[in-house]
Design an enzyme around this catalytic site. Structure first.
Site, PDB file in Angstrom:
ATOM      1  N   ARG B 129      32.282  43.433  24.276  1.00  0.00           N
ATOM      2  CA  ARG B 129      33.685  43.283  24.748  1.00  0.00           C
ATOM      3  C   ARG B 129      34.217  44.281  25.908  1.00  0.00           C
ATOM      4  O   ARG B 129      35.242  44.626  26.090  1.00  0.00           O
ATOM      5  CB  ARG B 129      34.599  43.241  23.515  1.00  0.00           C
ATOM      6  CG  ARG B 129      34.421  42.243  22.532  1.00  0.00           C
ATOM      7  CD  ARG B 129      35.681  42.179  21.499  1.00  0.00           C
ATOM      8  NE  ARG B 129      34.969  41.232  20.464  1.00  0.00           N
ATOM      9  CZ  ARG B 129      34.777  41.670  19.219  1.00  0.00           C
ATOM     10  NH1 ARG B 129      34.649  43.072  18.969  1.00  0.00           N
ATOM     11  NH2 ARG B 129      34.442  41.077  18.165  1.00  0.00           N
ATOM     12  N   LYS B 151      37.968  40.221  39.412  1.00  0.00           N
ATOM     13  CA  LYS B 151      37.627  38.988  39.229  1.00  0.00           C
ATOM     14  C   LYS B 151      36.063  38.751  38.924  1.00  0.00           C
ATOM     15  O   LYS B 151      35.510  39.308  39.721  1.00  0.00           O
ATOM     16  CB  LYS B 151      38.019  37.909  40.261  1.00  0.00           C
ATOM     17  CG  LYS B 151      39.746  37.523  40.191  1.00  0.00           C
ATOM     18  CD  LYS B 151      39.914  36.428  40.979  1.00  0.00           C
ATOM     19  CE  LYS B 151      41.195  36.121  40.938  1.00  0.00           C
ATOM     20  NZ  LYS B 151      41.557  35.016  41.789  1.00  0.00           N
ATOM     21  N   GLU B 193      37.011  36.877  55.629  1.00  0.00           N
ATOM     22  CA  GLU B 193      37.907  37.616  54.606  1.00  0.00           C
ATOM     23  C   GLU B 193      38.758  38.693  55.021  1.00  0.00           C
ATOM     24  O   GLU B 193      39.837  38.970  54.783  1.00  0.00           O
ATOM     25  CB  GLU B 193      37.172  37.956  53.246  1.00  0.00           C
ATOM     26  CG  GLU B 193      36.288  37.026  52.499  1.00  0.00           C
ATOM     27  CD  GLU B 193      37.393  36.123  51.747  1.00  0.00           C
ATOM     28  OE1 GLU B 193      38.472  36.372  51.374  1.00  0.00           O
ATOM     29  OE2 GLU B 193      36.674  35.109  51.212  1.00  0.00           O
ATOM     30  N   LYS B 234      43.727  44.473  49.839  1.00  0.00           N
ATOM     31  CA  LYS B 234      43.399  43.538  48.395  1.00  0.00           C
ATOM     32  C   LYS B 234      43.843  44.254  47.267  1.00  0.00           C
ATOM     33  O   LYS B 234      44.279  44.091  46.457  1.00  0.00           O
ATOM     34  CB  LYS B 234      41.971  43.386  48.451  1.00  0.00           C
ATOM     35  CG  LYS B 234      41.461  42.903  46.933  1.00  0.00           C
ATOM     36  CD  LYS B 234      40.661  41.588  47.166  1.00  0.00           C
ATOM     37  CE  LYS B 234      40.379  41.034  45.684  1.00  0.00           C
ATOM     38  NZ  LYS B 234      39.392  40.340  45.623  1.00  0.00           N
ATOM     39  N   GLU B 244      46.718  37.739  38.327  1.00  0.00           N
ATOM     40  CA  GLU B 244      47.006  36.158  39.079  1.00  0.00           C
ATOM     41  C   GLU B 244      47.960  35.571  38.677  1.00  0.00           C
ATOM     42  O   GLU B 244      47.817  34.426  38.271  1.00  0.00           O
ATOM     43  CB  GLU B 244      45.837  35.567  39.648  1.00  0.00           C
ATOM     44  CG  GLU B 244      46.133  34.395  40.524  1.00  0.00           C
ATOM     45  CD  GLU B 244      44.769  33.815  41.416  1.00  0.00           C
ATOM     46  OE1 GLU B 244      43.785  34.381  41.180  1.00  0.00           O
ATOM     47  OE2 GLU B 244      44.823  32.760  41.699  1.00  0.00           O
ATOM     48  N   ARG B 248      49.330  37.401  43.843  1.00  0.00           N
ATOM     49  CA  ARG B 248      47.948  37.474  43.884  1.00  0.00           C
ATOM     50  C   ARG B 248      47.115  36.173  44.441  1.00  0.00           C
ATOM     51  O   ARG B 248      46.150  36.248  45.271  1.00  0.00           O
ATOM     52  CB  ARG B 248      47.038  38.054  42.818  1.00  0.00           C
ATOM     53  CG  ARG B 248      45.591  38.250  43.078  1.00  0.00           C
ATOM     54  CD  ARG B 248      44.891  38.793  41.795  1.00  0.00           C
ATOM     55  NE  ARG B 248      43.355  39.076  42.078  1.00  0.00           N
ATOM     56  CZ  ARG B 248      42.516  39.828  41.580  1.00  0.00           C
ATOM     57  NH1 ARG B 248      42.931  40.597  40.472  1.00  0.00           N
ATOM     58  NH2 ARG B 248      41.624  39.895  41.837  1.00  0.00           N
ATOM     59  N   ASN B 252      44.052  33.647  48.016  1.00  0.00           N
ATOM     60  CA  ASN B 252      43.217  32.241  48.199  1.00  0.00           C
ATOM     61  C   ASN B 252      43.484  31.609  49.485  1.00  0.00           C
ATOM     62  O   ASN B 252      43.270  30.297  49.648  1.00  0.00           O
ATOM     63  CB  ASN B 252      43.734  31.556  46.860  1.00  0.00           C
ATOM     64  CG  ASN B 252      43.220  31.961  45.524  1.00  0.00           C
ATOM     65  OD1 ASN B 252      42.213  32.590  45.630  1.00  0.00           O
ATOM     66  ND2 ASN B 252      44.116  31.900  44.483  1.00  0.00           N
ATOM     67  N   HIS B 255      41.313  29.299  50.524  1.00  0.00           N
ATOM     68  CA  HIS B 255      40.211  29.090  49.544  1.00  0.00           C
ATOM     69  C   HIS B 255      40.152  27.749  48.692  1.00  0.00           C
ATOM     70  O   HIS B 255      39.121  27.236  48.081  1.00  0.00           O
ATOM     71  CB  HIS B 255      40.221  30.106  48.599  1.00  0.00           C
ATOM     72  CG  HIS B 255      39.623  31.345  48.944  1.00  0.00           C
ATOM     73  ND1 HIS B 255      40.078  32.118  50.123  1.00  0.00           N
ATOM     74  CD2 HIS B 255      38.527  32.209  48.606  1.00  0.00           C
ATOM     75  CE1 HIS B 255      39.439  33.143  50.176  1.00  0.00           C
ATOM     76  NE2 HIS B 255      38.429  33.227  49.572  1.00  0.00           N
ATOM     77  N   HIS B 259      36.863  26.066  48.870  1.00  0.00           N
ATOM     78  CA  HIS B 259      36.186  25.700  47.640  1.00  0.00           C
ATOM     79  C   HIS B 259      35.619  24.237  47.570  1.00  0.00           C
ATOM     80  O   HIS B 259      34.445  23.919  47.200  1.00  0.00           O
ATOM     81  CB  HIS B 259      36.827  26.123  46.504  1.00  0.00           C
ATOM     82  CG  HIS B 259      36.758  27.782  46.093  1.00  0.00           C
ATOM     83  ND1 HIS B 259      37.962  27.939  45.126  1.00  0.00           N
ATOM     84  CD2 HIS B 259      36.035  28.521  46.569  1.00  0.00           C
ATOM     85  CE1 HIS B 259      37.502  29.663  45.011  1.00  0.00           C
ATOM     86  NE2 HIS B 259      36.548  29.555  46.113  1.00  0.00           N
ATOM     87  N   HIS B 274      30.262  30.695  51.537  1.00  0.00           N
ATOM     88  CA  HIS B 274      31.743  30.981  51.105  1.00  0.00           C
ATOM     89  C   HIS B 274      32.694  31.494  52.463  1.00  0.00           C
ATOM     90  O   HIS B 274      33.604  30.838  52.465  1.00  0.00           O
ATOM     91  CB  HIS B 274      31.716  32.026  50.226  1.00  0.00           C
ATOM     92  CG  HIS B 274      32.937  32.184  49.479  1.00  0.00           C
ATOM     93  ND1 HIS B 274      33.848  31.404  48.930  1.00  0.00           N
ATOM     94  CD2 HIS B 274      33.894  33.247  49.633  1.00  0.00           C
ATOM     95  CE1 HIS B 274      35.185  32.119  48.481  1.00  0.00           C
ATOM     96  NE2 HIS B 274      34.885  33.050  49.046  1.00  0.00           N
TER      97      HIS B 274
END
Lengths: 376, 376
Positions: B129, B151, B193, B234, B244, B248, B252, B255, B259, B274
């Protein structure tokens, strides 16, 4: 909290800030699930994870309740048993949840015992990096322990619960009517965790259980009371230490020995179920504490007498079949996740209701203790 | 922050309370990894996850540094590429980490680009965990984006990054010397980015990039500066909205379209990586914003001109090979995790440095816009 409360329903609030949630305890919760969920969550979709034993008993009632309140639900029934806590089944559950297009405000619902709760909660914690999660525990063990506190996980070849996340539920519905369909053995196994809360830091509750165990097993107000006290006790510990960096480890009383015994039986529930392992483990923890001159042998005898009186196993020799060599038991203990820097960490005790974390227990002492105890 | 700083090394602190961590940026960080880790973490074991392209270049230097500082390390080199972000590889990594008996205070180390960071971070987030996690990003994309912010994730047949956890690193070592071995194409992809931070809310930084892009590509102080500004940008967003739930989402920008295009090419990096998808996606976001009368067409042209000037693709037709029908692109957008209650959520803009979250974009508008843009 009055021990003699006659209320037929109880609410325990777990005050975890933005992760706070309610535990509702009483009969008929499954039939009320739709309303309780819609009043708390924004999403109107749900993916139910259950097992093949529980599905025939409660799935239809749950689906009906969700439909009545406008929640679109799909369900998946997995094989019952500890082996279902695997990466393969996790993958199946995640795929089903994604196919159902569950979004962050929608819910994964666990309908079943601890296995289903741990597995479904893990999936809820990782799909889209976390969606809503509702626990509907149907075993006593799950109602008083695993459904509360946010620990989720699966087993690996290296040991139990070695993969998982902390992911708090948004709601727990403990339907006490569901306990009526449990076998005596399953109910007893859950009772070991109830007794544990008394042994950790509630000596009065343990004494109350010694007097009222028969009524708790029979059902009715005492049973609801015992479950509510247990959930409150667990909540108190979780709120103080959500991610187990300290005090929360106390909840592992009996579990380090217990997990090793479960591993030794290869999680074969015909030989040993989790609560039975905890029962033997708690007695071992008291006996080991007495051997280390920390607790009185009388306390160890008192704990064993009570657990035995409700029919729980209390000795390693109570486990049917052969066990592996003691050195392998010790290895299972060392691989247990409650290891820090190579030293063995145990929950030991100074008496009933006086458990504490000992993180420098010499493995040689544990080894010779286990050698002795497995033959008695 | 002075844009003309000549310092050869920068530190960005991410102040996330008990999850706070440092990002060290500069040449030679891999050779200093052992010292930087031992001064911050208690554990003395590490499991390094890397890929087959990066391993021959930097693994030995990293292992040497860890050994010198008394850290016992094992390593695993996986195939390079987006396909490695799978459940199968996650399982392999977790098994390796557990075999190495990594405990909660020990570290999983990601040595590589975004794929390795996302995969290793996910494993670090679920083993026991959560164990410690060190990012050593070796691509520009990973240094300015994926290694910061916690993330983690893998792809599924339903889409990209649909399984994962938030798990912050305990340390990020951005060795800028490692960027010298990147192909021009990889560096450019990361640059998309970098430009994104300017476009979101730093118009001065975007203007600085328009002037200094050549120096950033060449290396030296401007490159380190651009990386540091990006990491700081960032960090600022992540600190404000770690999981998010709001702001946040601005990260994106580009994105959602990006994506969908990546999915449309089946994550075939020979066709689209990407950062290239993000480059096209950002231009599309500006063009779509202009079409919705939110931004000026001049801004859309300015953004496209700059990205094109550094050699990045800016149009759907820049992607080699056939693409699926537009309705399939839209489906990929709808399954993207930035969906709430069935409405399409996009990051749109009112100009350079003026991005905002729009969560009620009509899918019919997106459909006809994409139909038009794919043929230009």
């Amino acid at each position: 909290m009055t021990m003699s409360s006659r209320a037929s329903e109880r609410l325990v609030h777990v005050p975890l800030g933005e992760r706070a949630y309610d535990i509702l305890i009483g009969p008929g919760m499954i039939g009320r699930a739709g309303g309780e969920i819609t009043s708390r969550l924004k999403g109107r979709r749900a993916a139910i994870v259950t097992d093949e034993n529980v599905a025939p008993l409660y799935l239809e009632a749950l689906m009906d309740s969700l439909q009545t309140d406008g929640i679109e639900a799909v369900s998946l029934a997995l094989p019952a048993g500890e082996k279902t806590k695997s990466l393969d089944h996790l993958s199946t559950v995640c795929d089903m949840v994604l196919s159902a297009r569950i979004e962050r405000n929608d819910a994964v619902i666990a309908l079943g015992g601890g296995v289903i709760g741990d597995l479904a909660g893990f999936a809820a914690g990782i799909v889209r990096r976390g969606v809503r999660f509702v626990q509907i525990p149907t075993s006593l063990l799950a109602q008083v322990d695993s459904s509360v506190g946010g620990k989720t996980g699966i087993n690996t070849r290296h040991g139990k619960n070695l993969l998982g996340v902390f992911h708090q539920p948004d709601l727990v519905l403990a339907d006490t009517a569901a306990l009526d369909t449990l076998s005596e053995r399953e109910f007893r196994a859950g009772y070991a965790e109830v007794a544990k809360y008394g042994l950790i830091d509630k000596p009065d509750f343990f004494a109350w259980l010694e007097k009222n165990a028969r009524e708790v097993f029979k059902g009715g107000a005492e049973r609801i009371e015992a479950i509510a006290v247990s959930c409150q006790a667990k909540s108190d510990v979780v709120v103080e230490d959500e991610r187990e960096t300290g005090r929360r480890a106390l909840l592992n009383l009996g579990h380090t020995f217990g997990h090793a015994l479960e591993a030794a039986t290869h999680y074969d529930s015909s030989r040993l179920v989790h609560g039975e392992g905890v029962s033997i483990g708690m007695v071992l923890a008291y006996q080991f504490s007495a051997r280390m001159n920390l607790a009185s042998p009388d306390d160890a005898r008192r704990v064993e007498a009570h657990l035995k009186s409700v029919g729980l196993p209390t000795r390693i020799s109570d486990i049917p079949g052969e066990l592996p060599p003691t050195v392998q038991l010790l290895d299972a203990i060392a691989q247990d996740k409650k290891v820090k820097g190579g030293k063995l960490t145990f929950i030991l005790t100074r008496g009933v209701g006086e458990a504490f974390v000992a993180d420098d227990v010499p493995s040689s002492e544990v080894m010779s203790f286990l050698e002795e105890k497995r033959s008695t």
